[in-house]
Design a protein around this motif. Structure first.
Motif, short mmCIF file in Angstrom:
data_model
loop_
_atom_site.label_atom_id
_atom_site.label_comp_id
_atom_site.label_asym_id
_atom_site.label_seq_id
_atom_site.Cartn_x
_atom_site.Cartn_y
_atom_site.Cartn_z
N ILE A 152 31.98 40.32 51.47
CA ILE A 152 33.26 39.63 51.63
C ILE A 152 33.30 38.39 50.73
O ILE A 152 34.29 38.15 50.03
N ILE A 153 32.23 37.61 50.73
CA ILE A 153 32.18 36.41 49.90
C ILE A 153 32.28 36.78 48.42
O ILE A 153 32.98 36.14 47.64
N GLY A 154 31.61 37.85 48.02
CA GLY A 154 31.69 38.31 46.64
C GLY A 154 33.10 38.71 46.24
O GLY A 154 33.55 38.43 45.12
N GLU A 155 33.81 39.38 47.15
CA GLU A 155 35.19 39.78 46.85
C GLU A 155 36.11 38.57 46.81
O GLU A 155 37.03 38.51 46.00
N LEU A 156 35.90 37.60 47.71
CA LEU A 156 36.75 36.41 47.72
C LEU A 156 36.57 35.58 46.46
O LEU A 156 37.50 34.88 46.04
N ARG A 157 35.41 35.64 45.83
CA ARG A 157 35.21 34.91 44.58
C ARG A 157 36.01 35.51 43.44
O ARG A 157 36.26 34.85 42.44
N LYS A 158 36.40 36.78 43.57
CA LYS A 158 37.18 37.45 42.53
C LYS A 158 38.67 37.13 42.62
O LYS A 158 39.41 37.44 41.70
N VAL A 159 39.11 36.55 43.73
CA VAL A 159 40.53 36.30 43.95
C VAL A 159 41.03 35.23 42.98
O VAL A 159 40.39 34.19 42.81
N VAL A 160 42.17 35.51 42.35
CA VAL A 160 42.77 34.55 41.43
C VAL A 160 44.05 34.03 42.08
O VAL A 160 44.93 34.80 42.45
N THR A 161 44.15 32.71 42.23
CA THR A 161 45.33 32.10 42.83
C THR A 161 46.45 32.06 41.80
O THR A 161 46.23 31.61 40.68
N PRO A 162 47.65 32.55 42.15
CA PRO A 162 48.75 32.53 41.18
C PRO A 162 49.22 31.12 40.90
O PRO A 162 49.11 30.23 41.75
#
Length: 98
Positions: free
Chosen positions: A42-52
């Protein structure tokens, strides 16, 4: 040849990465080990999130609002059409008899 191209060749088996090895062992891990692996993923996936950006966010919001308005219009037209059709088929405009 790159590692990706080499691992995708049909005559040579692909190497397992550390992530694949950890995912493949999830059946052998205990209850808490699986929970810890899940949290790490989950932490690894959240690091991939790009805020618009603000401009992108406004654009996305306007697109959603326009889409919702169009869908409300389509639903309203269909509701009125089906209501008129049911009234025509069953003669709903006359008085109700008991």
């Amino acid at each position: 040849m790159t590692e990706t191209a080499a691992s995708s060749s049909p005559d040579r088996p692909a190497k397992k990465s550390r992530k694949d090895a950890a995912g493949g062992q999830s059946g052998k891990l205990g209850f808490f080990g699986r929970i810890a692996l899940f949290v790490r993923q989950i932490i690894g996936e959240l690091r991939k999130v790009v805020t618009p950006t603000r401009k992108e966010l406004i654009n996305y919001t306007l697109v959603v609002l326009v889409f919702v308005i169009i869908m409300i219009g389509i639903t309203t037209v269909l509701d009125l059409a089906f209501g008129a059709g049911v009234g025509w088929v069953f003669g709903g405009s006359g008085p109700v008899e008991k």
